[in-house]
Write an enzyme that holds these catalytic residues in place. Structure first.
Site, PDB file in Angstrom:
ATOM      1  N   ARG A   1      39.143  33.025  39.760  1.00 45.28           N
ATOM      2  CA  ARG A   1      40.413  33.659  40.155  1.00 45.28           C
ATOM      3  C   ARG A   1      41.528  32.633  40.389  1.00 45.28           C
ATOM      4  O   ARG A   1      42.701  32.937  40.214  1.00 45.28           O
ATOM      5  CB  ARG A   1      40.211  34.548  41.382  1.00 45.28           C
ATOM      6  CG  ARG A   1      39.240  35.684  41.106  1.00 45.28           C
ATOM      7  CD  ARG A   1      39.397  36.851  42.062  1.00 45.28           C
ATOM      8  NE  ARG A   1      38.200  37.686  42.053  1.00 45.28           N
ATOM      9  CZ  ARG A   1      37.896  38.577  41.102  1.00 45.28           C
ATOM     10  NH1 ARG A   1      38.704  38.761  40.080  1.00 45.28           N
ATOM     11  NH2 ARG A   1      36.785  39.284  41.185  1.00 45.28           N
TER      12      ARG A   1
ATOM     13  N   ASP B   1      40.204  39.861  46.990  1.00 41.37           N
ATOM     14  CA  ASP B   1      40.045  39.007  45.809  1.00 41.37           C
ATOM     15  C   ASP B   1      41.369  38.742  45.092  1.00 41.37           C
ATOM     16  O   ASP B   1      41.417  37.944  44.150  1.00 41.37           O
ATOM     17  CB  ASP B   1      39.053  39.650  44.831  1.00 41.37           C
ATOM     18  CG  ASP B   1      37.642  39.656  45.404  1.00 41.37           C
ATOM     19  OD1 ASP B   1      37.350  38.814  46.289  1.00 41.37           O
ATOM     20  OD2 ASP B   1      36.832  40.503  44.985  1.00 41.37           O
TER      21      ASP B   1
ATOM     22  N   SER C   1      32.190  44.844  41.006  1.00 39.37           N
ATOM     23  CA  SER C   1      31.380  45.348  42.129  1.00 39.37           C
ATOM     24  C   SER C   1      30.545  46.546  41.701  1.00 39.37           C
ATOM     25  O   SER C   1      29.364  46.660  42.041  1.00 39.37           O
ATOM     26  CB  SER C   1      32.297  45.771  43.281  1.00 39.37           C
ATOM     27  OG  SER C   1      32.964  44.657  43.796  1.00 39.37           O
TER      28      SER C   1
ATOM     29  N   ARG D   1      26.254  46.978  41.209  1.00 37.04           N
ATOM     30  CA  ARG D   1      25.544  48.058  41.897  1.00 37.04           C
ATOM     31  C   ARG D   1      24.884  49.009  40.913  1.00 37.04           C
ATOM     32  O   ARG D   1      23.782  49.518  41.162  1.00 37.04           O
ATOM     33  CB  ARG D   1      26.511  48.801  42.826  1.00 37.04           C
ATOM     34  CG  ARG D   1      26.886  47.939  44.069  1.00 37.04           C
ATOM     35  CD  ARG D   1      28.190  48.404  44.675  1.00 37.04           C
ATOM     36  NE  ARG D   1      28.525  47.774  45.942  1.00 37.04           N
ATOM     37  CZ  ARG D   1      29.089  46.563  46.079  1.00 37.04           C
ATOM     38  NH1 ARG D   1      29.355  45.824  45.007  1.00 37.04           N
ATOM     39  NH2 ARG D   1      29.394  46.094  47.274  1.00 37.04           N
TER      40      ARG D   1
HETATM   41  C1  S3P Z   1      32.404  42.297  47.006  1.00 33.97           C
HETATM   42  C2  S3P Z   1      32.866  42.122  48.288  1.00 33.97           C
HETATM   43  C3  S3P Z   1      33.845  41.095  48.674  1.00 33.97           C
HETATM   44  C4  S3P Z   1      34.569  40.535  47.441  1.00 33.97           C
HETATM   45  C5  S3P Z   1      33.616  40.229  46.324  1.00 33.97           C
HETATM   46  C6  S3P Z   1      32.902  41.492  45.877  1.00 33.97           C
HETATM   47  C7  S3P Z   1      31.395  43.351  46.738  1.00 33.97           C
HETATM   48  O1  S3P Z   1      33.179  40.012  49.315  1.00 33.97           O
HETATM   49  O2  S3P Z   1      35.293  39.380  47.791  1.00 33.97           O
HETATM   50  O3  S3P Z   1      34.297  39.685  45.205  1.00 33.97           O
HETATM   51  O4  S3P Z   1      31.180  43.684  45.547  1.00 33.97           O
HETATM   52  O5  S3P Z   1      30.821  43.880  47.703  1.00 33.97           O
HETATM   53  P1  S3P Z   1      32.953  39.977  50.917  1.00 33.97           P
HETATM   54  O6  S3P Z   1      31.993  41.032  51.274  1.00 33.97           O
HETATM   55  O7  S3P Z   1      32.415  38.599  51.195  1.00 33.97           O
HETATM   56  O8  S3P Z   1      34.319  40.184  51.518  1.00 33.97           O
END
Ligand code: S3P
Length: 441
Positions: free
Chosen positions: A397, A325, A27, A31
């Site tokens: 996963r 996750d 994540s 970003r």
């Molecule tokens: C993420 C948010 C989550 C997560 C994904 C990464 C992110 O998804 O499951 O692997 O980086 O913002 P959701 O926003 O659909 O819950």
């Protein structure tokens, strides 16, 4: 994806041991690439996850005129083009397998003056995207999904967006982030109210790039995040810690293979991500956070996990968004625990890279575990794992979770279609083998 990787596992004869540093947080890596690209100046990123998902984000910015050197050993230098400096891509932007890339990019692209089209692989092309196009359209964006609400996302250029006050219909950091990113370009203050805490890397990292973003806690669950459009991002040096979602596989492995003791180094322990630790502790796991410290605005620690044997638990639905996750591997922990584990309030799992509830239920049954499927979760009866053939539905996963189950399975587990492990954890097999798991590709 053309390759059809198959993973094969064998029981780990002795406990797992050693220190492991899993790759950078996915994540945060997405970003960091996005914000560095939109910033003024040159940003240096270290610890970047060089997985396929993040590479799709990087390729998209390169296709829109951003210059980046690397990544080499997790180091990437990005020369930002400023908030208004992206140029129209000549081709569709391929987000591969990544929901994060597609949804966050939709927020950025919806605010550009040029048109673009976001496409993805077969799995991503089946995932719901109206959850982002609806709020973005409410801001004045001209974007649409296909008729079924799925990708591609077609975006037409706009001159300006209007701010909105958006109440998220579900706890989703991706939707929150898409609206906030579009809000950077809106004429006034945009706010997003979330029904439960979700990962807050966007908010933290915006601040690291010099952008003001405030979070107001309404109560222990609900928060409102606000920012005003029209500002600039300033280049930053970002050190990305290890991904707790990748570390989670080893946390469960050490909790189920007798005699194990491992240390996971330099892991991001942001409280919006540590649900896995709470879930495993509720199941009796021995987990200690060592050397807590702050790195680039995020809390980081080394995580020590010592085998003690797990017991079943009723998992608090409030922990679901904080461990979203990690549920596939939590199901493996449940299968190895004494007694029953109940997962509820987790219907969102059906909308991930695969339908993770049905994929896990099917796979657990295939390796000898008794499990009841429910609309929003499952009930797993702990016991022994006998082995068998599992479909991972190209979901990284799911594949890695069953690979971990191989550590305690009396017979071999064969995991089909494991090719997408490289989207989030390219050296998974190598690291798993280094601590004593028997997995071969
Ligand atoms: C993420 C948010 C989550 C997560 C994904 C990464 C992110 O998804 O499951 O692997 O980086 O913002 P959701 O926003 O659909 O819950």
């Amino acid at each position: 994806m053309s390759t059809k990787l198959i993973l094969t596992t064998a029981i780990a004869a002795k406990g797992l041991s050693g220190n492991v540093r899993v790759p950078g947080d996915k994540s945060m890596s997405h970003r960091a690439v996005m914000f560095s690209s939109l910033a003024n100046g040159t940003s240096n990123i270290t610890g970047l996850l060089e997985g396929e998902d993040v590479m799709a984000t990087l390729a998209a910015f390169r296709a829109m005129g951003v210059t980046a050197n690397g990544p080499t050993n997790g180091q990437l230098t990005v020369t930002g083009v400023g908030m208004r400096g992206l140029t129209a891509p000549e081709q569709d932007l391929d987000m591969g397998n990544s929901g994060t890339a597609m949804r966050l990019m939709a927020g950025i692209l919806a605010a550009q003056k040029f048109a673009s089209k976001l496409v993805g692989d077969e799995s991503l092309t089946g995932r719901p995207m109206r959850r982002v196009t609806v709020p973005l359209s409410a801001m004045g964006a001209r974007c649409a999904t296909d008729e079924n609400g799925c990708p591609p996302i077609h975006i037409r250029g706009v001159e300006k967006l209007q701010p909105i006050n958006y109440k998220l219909p579900m706890a989703s950091a991706q939707i929150k982030s898409a609206v906030l990113l579009a809000g950077l370009y809106a004429d006034g203050e945009t706010s997003v109210t979330e029904p439960a805490p979700t990962r807050d890397h966007t908010e933290r990292m915006l601040k690291a790039y010099g952008y003001k973003c405030d979070t107001e806690r309404v109560n222990d669950q609900v928060s409102t995040i606000r920012l005003s459009g029209g500002g600039e991002l300033t280049a930053a040096n970002i050190d990305i810690p290890s991904d707790i979602s990748s570390a989670a596989f080893f946390m469960v492995a050490a909790s189920i293979v007798p005699g194990s003791k491992i240390i996971l180094e330099h892991v991001c322990v942001n409280p919006t991500r540590t649900g896995i630790i709470d879930v495993l502790k509720a199941m009796g796991a021995d987990i200690k956070l060592l050397n807590p410290r702050a790195v680039g605005g995020e809390p980081v620690a080394d995580i020590q996990v010592t085998y003690v044997g797990l017991k079943g638990a009723v998992i608090d639905p409030k922990l679901v968004p904080l461990a979203i996750d990690e549920f596939p591997v939590i199901c493996i922990a449940a299968a190895c625990a004494q007694g029953e584990t109940i997962v509820s309030g987790a219907e969102e799992l059906r909308h991930k890279e695969s339908d993770r509830i049905s994929a896990m239920v099917e796979g657990l049954r295939a390796i000898g575990v008794e499990v009841e499927e429910r609309k929003d979760g499952m009930v797993v009866q702990g016991g022994s794992i006998t082995g068998g053939q599992v479909e991972s539905y190209h979901d990284h996963r799911i594949a890695m979770s069953f690979a971990i189950a191989g550590g305690v399975s009396s017979g071999e587990i064969v995991i089909n279609e494991a090719d997408n492990v490289a989207t989030s954890f390219p050296n998974f097999v190598e690291l798993a083998t280094s601590v004593g798991l028997n997995i071969s590709a």
